[in-house]
Structure formats: C-alpha cells, structure tokens
Design a protein around this motif. Structure first.
Motif, PDB file in Angstrom:
ATOM      1  N   CYS A   1       2.908  55.982 -36.821  1.00  0.00           N
ATOM      2  CA  CYS A   1       3.243  55.597 -37.100  1.00  0.00           C
ATOM      3  C   CYS A   1       3.904  56.140 -38.748  1.00  0.00           C
ATOM      4  O   CYS A   1       3.059  57.581 -38.425  1.00  0.00           O
ATOM      5  CB  CYS A   1       2.841  54.753 -38.237  1.00  0.00           C
ATOM      6  SG  CYS A   1       1.035  54.624 -39.039  1.00  0.00           S
ATOM      7  N   ILE A   2       4.372  56.154 -39.280  1.00  0.00           N
ATOM      8  CA  ILE A   2       4.251  56.523 -41.024  1.00  0.00           C
ATOM      9  C   ILE A   2       3.933  56.276 -41.813  1.00  0.00           C
ATOM     10  O   ILE A   2       3.575  54.539 -42.206  1.00  0.00           O
ATOM     11  CB  ILE A   2       5.510  56.707 -41.276  1.00  0.00           C
ATOM     12  CG1 ILE A   2       7.020  56.912 -40.485  1.00  0.00           C
ATOM     13  CG2 ILE A   2       6.252  57.360 -42.678  1.00  0.00           C
ATOM     14  CD1 ILE A   2       6.559  58.974 -39.728  1.00  0.00           C
TER      15      ILE A   2
ATOM     16  N   PRO B   1       5.580  60.876 -47.288  1.00  0.00           N
ATOM     17  CA  PRO B   1       5.194  60.194 -45.761  1.00  0.00           C
ATOM     18  C   PRO B   1       4.819  61.047 -44.368  1.00  0.00           C
ATOM     19  O   PRO B   1       5.550  61.934 -44.729  1.00  0.00           O
ATOM     20  CB  PRO B   1       6.862  59.739 -45.352  1.00  0.00           C
ATOM     21  CG  PRO B   1       7.652  60.325 -46.639  1.00  0.00           C
ATOM     22  CD  PRO B   1       7.134  60.723 -47.808  1.00  0.00           C
ATOM     23  N   ILE B   2       4.027  60.868 -44.317  1.00  0.00           N
ATOM     24  CA  ILE B   2       3.347  61.619 -43.116  1.00  0.00           C
ATOM     25  C   ILE B   2       3.427  61.273 -41.780  1.00  0.00           C
ATOM     26  O   ILE B   2       3.337  59.901 -41.848  1.00  0.00           O
ATOM     27  CB  ILE B   2       2.181  62.530 -43.059  1.00  0.00           C
ATOM     28  CG1 ILE B   2       1.058  60.939 -43.599  1.00  0.00           C
ATOM     29  CG2 ILE B   2       2.471  62.556 -44.679  1.00  0.00           C
ATOM     30  CD1 ILE B   2      -0.384  61.477 -44.030  1.00  0.00           C
ATOM     31  N   ARG B   3       3.900  61.607 -40.574  1.00  0.00           N
ATOM     32  CA  ARG B   3       3.551  61.010 -39.521  1.00  0.00           C
ATOM     33  C   ARG B   3       2.090  61.063 -38.930  1.00  0.00           C
ATOM     34  O   ARG B   3       1.288  61.872 -38.737  1.00  0.00           O
ATOM     35  CB  ARG B   3       4.281  62.012 -38.170  1.00  0.00           C
ATOM     36  CG  ARG B   3       3.569  61.195 -36.556  1.00  0.00           C
ATOM     37  CD  ARG B   3       4.722  60.272 -36.692  1.00  0.00           C
ATOM     38  NE  ARG B   3       5.839  60.737 -36.307  1.00  0.00           N
ATOM     39  CZ  ARG B   3       6.479  59.216 -35.698  1.00  0.00           C
ATOM     40  NH1 ARG B   3       6.072  58.043 -36.045  1.00  0.00           N
ATOM     41  NH2 ARG B   3       7.343  59.548 -36.515  1.00  0.00           N
ATOM     42  N   CYS B   4       1.651  60.014 -38.966  1.00  0.00           N
ATOM     43  CA  CYS B   4       0.425  59.417 -38.443  1.00  0.00           C
ATOM     44  C   CYS B   4      -0.518  59.607 -36.586  1.00  0.00           C
ATOM     45  O   CYS B   4       0.966  58.709 -36.353  1.00  0.00           O
ATOM     46  CB  CYS B   4      -0.519  59.127 -39.291  1.00  0.00           C
ATOM     47  SG  CYS B   4      -2.261  58.220 -39.405  1.00  0.00           S
TER      48      CYS B   4
ATOM     49  N   VAL C   1       2.056  49.499 -44.984  1.00  0.00           N
ATOM     50  CA  VAL C   1       1.965  50.610 -45.302  1.00  0.00           C
ATOM     51  C   VAL C   1       0.377  51.324 -46.029  1.00  0.00           C
ATOM     52  O   VAL C   1       0.474  50.912 -46.462  1.00  0.00           O
ATOM     53  CB  VAL C   1       3.714  50.739 -45.517  1.00  0.00           C
ATOM     54  CG1 VAL C   1       3.100  52.445 -45.679  1.00  0.00           C
ATOM     55  CG2 VAL C   1       4.526  50.760 -45.374  1.00  0.00           C
ATOM     56  N   HIS C   2       0.245  52.227 -44.956  1.00  0.00           N
ATOM     57  CA  HIS C   2      -1.434  52.642 -45.378  1.00  0.00           C
ATOM     58  C   HIS C   2      -0.804  53.946 -46.691  1.00  0.00           C
ATOM     59  O   HIS C   2      -0.169  55.027 -46.284  1.00  0.00           O
ATOM     60  CB  HIS C   2      -2.541  53.540 -44.100  1.00  0.00           C
ATOM     61  CG  HIS C   2      -2.912  51.860 -43.561  1.00  0.00           C
ATOM     62  ND1 HIS C   2      -3.717  51.358 -44.133  1.00  0.00           N
ATOM     63  CD2 HIS C   2      -2.454  51.372 -42.337  1.00  0.00           C
ATOM     64  CE1 HIS C   2      -4.433  50.795 -43.198  1.00  0.00           C
ATOM     65  NE2 HIS C   2      -3.143  50.159 -42.272  1.00  0.00           N
TER      66      HIS C   2
ATOM     67  N   ALA D   1      11.724  51.352 -33.835  1.00  0.00           N
ATOM     68  CA  ALA D   1      11.145  49.970 -34.465  1.00  0.00           C
ATOM     69  C   ALA D   1      10.067  50.545 -35.283  1.00  0.00           C
ATOM     70  O   ALA D   1       8.943  49.178 -35.650  1.00  0.00           O
ATOM     71  CB  ALA D   1      10.343  49.468 -32.561  1.00  0.00           C
ATOM     72  N   SER D   2       9.254  51.689 -35.165  1.00  0.00           N
ATOM     73  CA  SER D   2       8.088  51.881 -36.096  1.00  0.00           C
ATOM     74  C   SER D   2       8.534  51.781 -37.156  1.00  0.00           C
ATOM     75  O   SER D   2       7.538  51.752 -38.174  1.00  0.00           O
ATOM     76  CB  SER D   2       7.627  53.381 -35.868  1.00  0.00           C
ATOM     77  OG  SER D   2       8.382  53.983 -36.125  1.00  0.00           O
ATOM     78  N   MET D   3       9.469  51.586 -38.243  1.00  0.00           N
ATOM     79  CA  MET D   3       9.664  51.291 -39.038  1.00  0.00           C
ATOM     80  C   MET D   3       9.209  50.491 -40.062  1.00  0.00           C
ATOM     81  O   MET D   3       9.791  49.369 -39.935  1.00  0.00           O
ATOM     82  CB  MET D   3      11.369  51.537 -39.635  1.00  0.00           C
ATOM     83  CG  MET D   3      11.693  51.853 -41.393  1.00  0.00           C
ATOM     84  SD  MET D   3      13.622  51.430 -41.455  1.00  0.00           S
ATOM     85  CE  MET D   3      14.262  49.838 -40.337  1.00  0.00           C
TER      86      MET D   3
END
Length: 358
Positions: A38-39, A92-95, A170-171, A232-234
């Motif tokens: 996720c982001i 924002p980072i790709r998790c 959003v973490h 879809a993950s937005m």
C-alpha cells in the motif's frame, strides 16, 4: 545509610520502567499483510533548514508532485522551496508487509559519506524515522562500527497497510517529540488514546519515548474506485491530493465534504502512457461527465471516479439511488419481488378465508 538502602531499588525500578517503555515503542509497525502492499506516510523534519529538492532526493521520491499532494501544496511550488528547521513534511512511501511488520519497499537508498555512522544516519539524516539497529539488521551489516564511505544502504522506514476496525486508513509515522503525551498526539490527529495504544503495543502508563516513530491512523476519504482498477489501492487522508489515471484525473480528500473522495478531469499535467485523455462520460447517465452533479427522485448524485483501465476512465453515479430502475438482481428487483410476493400472499389468505366461510 537510609539513602543507600533505597537508592538501589529505586534505580532498578526506574531501569525496568525504561525497559518496559522501550519494549512498547520499538519503532516497528504491525502489518498483517492484507493488503500486502500500500501507500503509507512518514513525517520527516530536519534539524537544519533544507529544501523540497533535498527531501525528494533523500527519500528517492520520483515525482515532486507526490510530496506536494501529500502536503496539499500548490502544484507550481518550486523544488527549491525552503523547509524550515523542525517543519514536518509528509512523504508517501510504498509499504510492504512481511512477517507481521510493515517496511518501506527497498527504498530509500543512502550512500555513506565520510564521517557517517549508523546512529547519525538514522537519528539525524532521517529524522528518527528508523533506528541504527534496524538499518544494520535489514542490510545484514556484521559490524555497524565499520561502515565505509561509498557503501549503499537501504533505509527501512516503518509503515502499515492494515485496516482499522474494518475501515481503510492511511498509516502515518509520527516521530514523537520530547514531552509529548499520547493524548496530545491523539487530539492532534483526530484519533483517541486507546486506538494509538493498541496499534503501538503500549500498555499502562502512556508516557512516550522521544525520537521514535508512532503509528498514527489517519482517516481516509471513502471512494467509488473499483477493486479491478489499476489504482484500486489509492487512499487519501484529509487535505491531500494526487493525480491518477495517467495524470488525467486529480483526486482530493477534504473532510468538509463528508469525507468523500472528490475527483475531477485534469489538464494540469501531460497524460502519461496515453496520447490524450479518454472521455469520462458517466456510466448510466451519458449526458454527465466526471465531476458533474444531477438531481433526481433520490436527491443529488455525482458522476464519481471509479478507477481506470489500460484504455478507459471508469465512472459511476454516486450515491446509488434505490428508487431508480436497475437490471435484474439489483436492489430494485429484490424490492419489487418482495412487494409482489406480499400481494400474492394476501390474495391467498383472502381466498382461504372465503372457502372457510362458505
């Protein structure tokens, strides 16, 4: 004599209390793996003045607009925009979730410079978002004291993709400042003590250790994006925006608009992967385009963004109108079936009563 008798137990108690807090705040975020990527967001601040360009380079962010959107800054903001000491910038980072822990997916990468050590890299350069032990662990550094200029390290940043009570959030990795309390942080980000304590494994006295990241769940705007969409993950938190559908659509989250994702066609950026942006007519209402609103028997409805595919932008009328005509199998069909069934039952009961009276 009396002083020495009580000093040792007091020191032992204080030491055990410190260890308890340290065990609670490890700087690692729980991530169950659904979804597995996720982001996520991290909050970065520098002890010295810097620029957005330097922050973009440090965190290996491909497009500056990603940072601008996360901080609700105008798209024309310069890369050389000054960032003041201790000013927090959201990145924002790709998790990626693995073994129950969330971690940035192989980025950013840092090249060691003369005079660097892992503690300085973790606490100063990356603002306490990670720990020197964690850098050594993920990079399999046998002796953290013997790093050399020119070496490249992956900097593991904490993150999570987990839902909160079944809801998307959003973490956000918030680095605790000296003297901060759990209640103050909860109030600042619109959550509560219990939620923060559970997410971060904190029990008992909510005293926090400074310069360690705390997992803060930020409420995300609800959307109509389909599960089969390429984005879809937005997820967007309050006061943030991003460009999607190959830069043809700009979506934003504003709490004042009932926490509903707002998306409009955009011409601010050139399309990527598409020569031109495809039309965004609304499915079920061909006279409407993305972002248009209409009124009907069930109130105002908006042509909402539903995602995109390799060839088209997807839309839908939102909210769903229960009174409008729909195909078999929809809520309208079920409602009609129930009404007809009730009428039939009444007629049968009347017929049976008439036979009985005869």
């Amino acid at each position: 004599m009396e002083t020495s008798r009580f000093t040792l137990p007091f020191l032992l108690l204080s030491f055990s209390f410190f260890l308890s807090l340290s065990a609670q705040m490890t700087g690692n975020f729980k991530c169950g793996g659904t979804p597995s990527t996720c982001i996520s967001l991290v909050g970065y601040s520098s002890k010295n003045a810097t620029t957005l360009r330097n922050i973009q380079t440090l965190f290996a962010v491909k497009n500056l607009r990603t940072i601008l959107g996360a901080n609700n800054l105008p798209l024309n903001t310069s890369r050389d925009q000054r960032v003041n000491p201790d000013q927090v910038i959201r990145i924002p980072i790709r998790c990626s979730c693995s073994n129950g822990t969330g971690i940035s997916n192989r980025v950013p990468e840092y090249t060691v410079k003369k005079g660097d050590d892992l503690y300085f890299i973790a606490s100063q350069l990356f603002g306490g978002l990670t720990r020197d032990q964690r850098i050594a662990e993920v990079n399999k550094i046998p002796d953290p004291a013997l790093i050399q200029p020119g070496q490249k390290f992956w900097i593991p940043l904490p993150c999570s993709c987990d839902k909160l009570n079944g809801q998307d959030v959003v973490h956000y990795a918030h680095v605790v400042k000296q003297g901060s309390s759990l209640g103050e942080i909860a109030a600042l980000f619109g959550t509560d003590n219990t939620t923060l304590a559970q997410l971060n494994g904190i029990s008992g006295d909510p005293q926090l250790l400074a310069d360690l990241p705390l997992n803060v769940p930020l409420r995300a705007c609800s959307s109509s994006v389909r599960n089969d969409s390429l984005d879809a993950s937005m997820l967007l938190s309050n006061n943030s925006y991003l460009f999607t559908a190959n830069n043809c659509v700009k979506c934003s989250c504003d709490a004042s608009k009932n926490w509903t994702l707002s998306c409009q066609p955009s011409s601010e950026l050139k399309p990527s992967n598409w020569t031109t942006c495809p039309p965004s007519r609304c499915e079920g209402a061909e006279s409407l385009f993305l972002g248009n609103t209409t009124s009907g028997s069930c109130g105002p409805r908006t042509c909402a963004y539903a995602g995109y595919s390799n060839s088209s932008i997807l839309t839908t009328l939102s909210p769903t109108c229960p009174d409008s005509a729909g195909p078999a199998g929809s809520g309208n069909y079920a409602s009609t079936f129930r009404s007809s069934f009730n009428i039939v039952m009444v007629l049968i009961q009347c017929a049976l009563l008439c036979l009985y009276l005869l």
